[in-house]
Design an enzyme around this catalytic site. Structure first.
Site, mmCIF file in Angstrom:
data_model
loop_
_atom_site.group_PDB
_atom_site.id
_atom_site.type_symbol
_atom_site.label_atom_id
_atom_site.label_comp_id
_atom_site.label_asym_id
_atom_site.label_seq_id
_atom_site.Cartn_x
_atom_site.Cartn_y
_atom_site.Cartn_z
ATOM 1 N N VAL A 45 0.836 -1.204 0.000
ATOM 2 C CA VAL A 45 0.000 0.000 0.000
ATOM 3 C C VAL A 45 0.869 1.251 0.000
ATOM 4 O O VAL A 45 0.625 2.201 -0.760
ATOM 5 C CB VAL A 45 -0.965 -0.006 1.203
ATOM 6 C CG1 VAL A 45 -1.711 1.321 1.294
ATOM 7 C CG2 VAL A 45 -1.961 -1.154 1.095
ATOM 8 N N CYS A 46 1.899 1.253 0.833
ATOM 9 C CA CYS A 46 2.762 2.429 0.936
ATOM 10 C C CYS A 46 3.560 2.655 -0.349
ATOM 11 O O CYS A 46 3.865 3.801 -0.702
ATOM 12 C CB CYS A 46 3.713 2.290 2.123
ATOM 13 S SG CYS A 46 2.858 2.290 3.719
ATOM 14 N N THR A 47 3.899 1.572 -1.047
ATOM 15 C CA THR A 47 4.596 1.722 -2.323
ATOM 16 C C THR A 47 3.740 2.506 -3.308
ATOM 17 O O THR A 47 4.232 3.394 -4.017
ATOM 18 C CB THR A 47 4.957 0.338 -2.900
ATOM 19 O OG1 THR A 47 5.851 -0.323 -1.998
ATOM 20 C CG2 THR A 47 5.621 0.455 -4.259
#
Length: 224
Positions: A45-47
């Protein structure tokens, strides 16, 4: 430590980042800043989030907003992760992460900002240290915290909403207005309750007085 609240001064700190060492308040200077945290590198998700922020960097820059991420890994991992972010993000458009990402392996800064997930015993790394909650801080040039949002690990952040709030805050600092539900830049705003009706007519010649005496709306012409 007590939670940071809106109106608190953002704690200052020194840190190593992917663009070199910083002193946080000095780095902010006379700009606005967005500090956004990640539980760890190489998280899916953070990517996607970091890629989106990299692609939208110009939108933040024209609002005088500096961006800085923080993740509970070291600089070596950060550098490898940035390569992944740029590679994956390219499918949506030119992506190049140029803003700093703080290395916070020891969780000192995450602790300072009360960003650790200490409630969930399963949300810990191999050393037993809690992961960072995915939090956003919007900080103004006076180093005052103006917005905080904490997201669950399963839900990607909406940076259109964060830009919308920045627009609202910046306009509210410059003009005596607030913004209504679902407002976007260029739409009518609300005259601040502290402005008397006679003064509202002077400040906002196109003001509309509604049946509710406490509610007055007006167009607001702003430069892009």
């Amino acid at each position: 430590m007590p939670s940071l609240r809106l109106g608190n001064i953002a704690p200052d700190f020194e840190a190593e980042t992917t663009t070199g060492p910083i002193k946080f308040h000095e780095w902010i200077g006379n700009s606005w800043a967005i500090l956004f945290s990640h539980p760890g590198d190489f998280t899916p998700v953070c990517t996607t989030e970091l890629g989106e922020v990299a692609r939208r960097a110009g939108d933040f820059a024209k609002r005088n907003v500096k961006l800085i991420g923080i993740s509970a890994n070291g600089l070596q991992d950060h550098s490898k992760w940035v390569e992944d972010i740029n590679d994956f993000g390219a499918r949506y458009g030119p992506t190049k992460v140029e803003f700093p990402i703080i290395a916070d392996e020891d969780r000192k800064i995450s602790t300072l900002y009360n960003m650790l997930d200490e409630q969930d015993a399963t949300n810990r790394d191999a050393k037993g240290l809690p992961f960072t909650i995915r939090t956003v801080f919007v900080i103004d040039p006076k180093k005052v915290i103006r917005l905080t949002i904490a997201y669950p690990a399963s839900t990607g952040r909406n940076f259109d909403e964060i830009l919308r709030v920045v627009d609202s805050l910046q306009l509210g600092d410059k003009h005596r207005i607030t913004t209504p539900v679902n407002w976007n830049k260029g739409e009518d705003v609300i005259v601040h309750p502290s402005v008397a009706n006679d003064e509202a007519k002077v400040l906002f010649p196109e003001v509309t007085f509604h049946k509710q005496p406490y509610l007055r709306t007006t167009p607001l012409k702003v430069s892009e």
